[in-house]
Motif scaffolding. Sequence first.
Motif, PDB file in Angstrom:
ATOM      1  N   LEU A  12      64.204  15.211  57.909  1.00 30.93           N
ATOM      2  CA  LEU A  12      63.953  14.004  58.717  1.00 30.93           C
ATOM      3  C   LEU A  12      62.600  13.403  58.344  1.00 30.93           C
ATOM      4  O   LEU A  12      61.597  13.634  59.032  1.00 30.93           O
ATOM      5  CB  LEU A  12      63.970  14.354  60.209  1.00 30.93           C
ATOM      6  N   PRO A  13      62.554  12.658  57.263  1.00 29.69           N
ATOM      7  CA  PRO A  13      61.264  12.130  56.800  1.00 29.69           C
ATOM      8  C   PRO A  13      60.493  11.312  57.835  1.00 29.69           C
ATOM      9  O   PRO A  13      59.276  11.504  57.963  1.00 29.69           O
ATOM     10  CB  PRO A  13      61.631  11.280  55.583  1.00 29.69           C
ATOM     11  N   ILE A  29      57.256   2.225  57.641  1.00 23.37           N
ATOM     12  CA  ILE A  29      57.637   2.221  56.223  1.00 23.37           C
ATOM     13  C   ILE A  29      58.558   3.384  55.927  1.00 23.37           C
ATOM     14  O   ILE A  29      59.572   3.233  55.234  1.00 23.37           O
ATOM     15  CB  ILE A  29      56.376   2.256  55.335  1.00 23.37           C
ATOM     16  N   SER A  30      58.250   4.556  56.474  1.00 21.40           N
ATOM     17  CA  SER A  30      59.102   5.725  56.265  1.00 21.40           C
ATOM     18  C   SER A  30      60.488   5.509  56.858  1.00 21.40           C
ATOM     19  O   SER A  30      61.498   5.870  56.241  1.00 21.40           O
ATOM     20  CB  SER A  30      58.447   6.960  56.889  1.00 21.40           C
ATOM     21  N   THR A  34      63.897   5.338  54.642  1.00 25.31           N
ATOM     22  CA  THR A  34      64.958   6.300  54.920  1.00 25.31           C
ATOM     23  C   THR A  34      66.265   5.587  55.234  1.00 25.31           C
ATOM     24  O   THR A  34      67.342   6.060  54.855  1.00 25.31           O
ATOM     25  CB  THR A  34      64.549   7.221  56.083  1.00 25.31           C
ATOM     26  N   LEU A  35      66.195   4.446  55.897  1.00 21.51           N
ATOM     27  CA  LEU A  35      67.408   3.682  56.174  1.00 21.51           C
ATOM     28  C   LEU A  35      68.001   3.084  54.901  1.00 21.51           C
ATOM     29  O   LEU A  35      69.222   2.975  54.770  1.00 21.51           O
ATOM     30  CB  LEU A  35      67.125   2.570  57.185  1.00 21.51           C
ATOM     31  N   PRO A  40      64.221   7.807  48.832  1.00 23.63           N
ATOM     32  CA  PRO A  40      62.934   7.107  48.944  1.00 23.63           C
ATOM     33  C   PRO A  40      62.143   7.509  50.183  1.00 23.63           C
ATOM     34  O   PRO A  40      60.919   7.606  50.136  1.00 23.63           O
ATOM     35  CB  PRO A  40      63.325   5.634  49.011  1.00 23.63           C
ATOM     36  N   GLY A  41      62.839   7.782  51.282  1.00 29.83           N
ATOM     37  CA  GLY A  41      62.161   8.234  52.490  1.00 29.83           C
ATOM     38  C   GLY A  41      61.510   9.586  52.310  1.00 29.83           C
ATOM     39  O   GLY A  41      60.403   9.824  52.784  1.00 29.83           O
ATOM     40  N   VAL A  42      62.193  10.491  51.613  1.00 32.01           N
ATOM     41  CA  VAL A  42      61.655  11.819  51.362  1.00 32.01           C
ATOM     42  C   VAL A  42      60.434  11.740  50.454  1.00 32.01           C
ATOM     43  O   VAL A  42      59.409  12.372  50.712  1.00 32.01           O
ATOM     44  CB  VAL A  42      62.731  12.741  50.750  1.00 32.01           C
TER      45      VAL A  42
END
Length: 50
Positions: A12-13, A29-30, A34-35, A40-42
């Motif tokens: 769960l970034p 931004i995270s 992630t969405l 990219p979120g990780v």
Amino acid sequence: MSLLTIILCLLLPPLAVFLKHGLGTEFLISLLLTLIGWLPGVIYAFYVNS
């Protein structure tokens, strides 16, 4: 970086970023990255939390 932070960055970034930095631009931004896509979120979560 602790083991818990690493696990949260992978699973769960946005939560990992929230626990370290609170509600702010880093969290938003995270969440957006992630969405768009999980990877990219990780990557961003590891970058911000390191």
